[in-house]
Write a protein that holds these residues in place. Structure first.
Motif, PDB file in Angstrom:
ATOM      1  N   UNK A  33     -30.070  45.435   2.154  1.00  0.00           N
ATOM      2  CA  UNK A  33     -31.037  44.374   1.906  1.00  0.00           C
ATOM      3  C   UNK A  33     -32.267  44.985   1.240  1.00  0.00           C
ATOM      4  N   UNK A  34     -32.792  44.352   0.179  1.00  0.00           N
ATOM      5  CA  UNK A  34     -33.969  44.896  -0.516  1.00  0.00           C
ATOM      6  C   UNK A  34     -35.162  45.010   0.432  1.00  0.00           C
ATOM      7  N   UNK A  35     -35.745  46.186   0.514  1.00  0.00           N
ATOM      8  CA  UNK A  35     -36.883  46.429   1.388  1.00  0.00           C
ATOM      9  C   UNK A  35     -38.218  46.197   0.679  1.00  0.00           C
ATOM     10  N   UNK A  38     -38.773  40.118  -0.953  1.00  0.00           N
ATOM     11  CA  UNK A  38     -38.172  39.124  -0.066  1.00  0.00           C
ATOM     12  C   UNK A  38     -37.439  38.096  -0.932  1.00  0.00           C
ATOM     13  N   UNK A  39     -36.228  38.424  -1.375  1.00  0.00           N
ATOM     14  CA  UNK A  39     -35.514  37.534  -2.297  1.00  0.00           C
ATOM     15  C   UNK A  39     -35.072  36.248  -1.619  1.00  0.00           C
ATOM     16  N   UNK A  44     -29.370  36.512  -3.748  1.00  0.00           N
ATOM     17  CA  UNK A  44     -28.636  37.660  -3.213  1.00  0.00           C
ATOM     18  C   UNK A  44     -27.206  37.669  -3.742  1.00  0.00           C
ATOM     19  N   UNK A  45     -26.786  38.801  -4.227  1.00  0.00           N
ATOM     20  CA  UNK A  45     -25.397  38.979  -4.654  1.00  0.00           C
ATOM     21  C   UNK A  45     -24.841  40.185  -3.902  1.00  0.00           C
TER      22      UNK A  45
END
Length: 80
Positions: A33-35, A38-39, A44-45
């Motif tokens: 998860x991107x840190x 905050x997508x 999200x893919x």
């Protein structure tokens, strides 16, 4: 093709550039998860076995100028 895992079909395998059969699961990378952001959920893919297969098939056909249309249920990464 050699040994096939129980329950697998031919569609679970692809041929490498060197001509060897390999399971699609070897191409699925670990997702984090991107840190740093905050997508939104829709952005999200997450790589899955199916999305990797579709991406490879799409890339192969488009590079040869072939039209492509994917069908399937909602949430299976057709528009990604």
């Amino acid at each position: 093709i050699g040994r096939v895992d129980p329950g697998d079909t031919l569609f679970e395998y692809f041929v490498t550039d060197s001509g060897q059969w390999q399971h699609w699961s070897t191409k699925v990378s670990e997702w984090q998860y991107p840190q740093d952001s905050d997508p939104k959920f829709a952005e999200l893919l997450i790589p899955t076995l199916d999305s990797i297969r579709y991406e490879s098939l799409l890339s192969m056909l488009q590079s040869r100028g072939k039209p492509v249309l994917f069908t399937g249920g909602a949430g299976v990464s057709k528009t990604a």
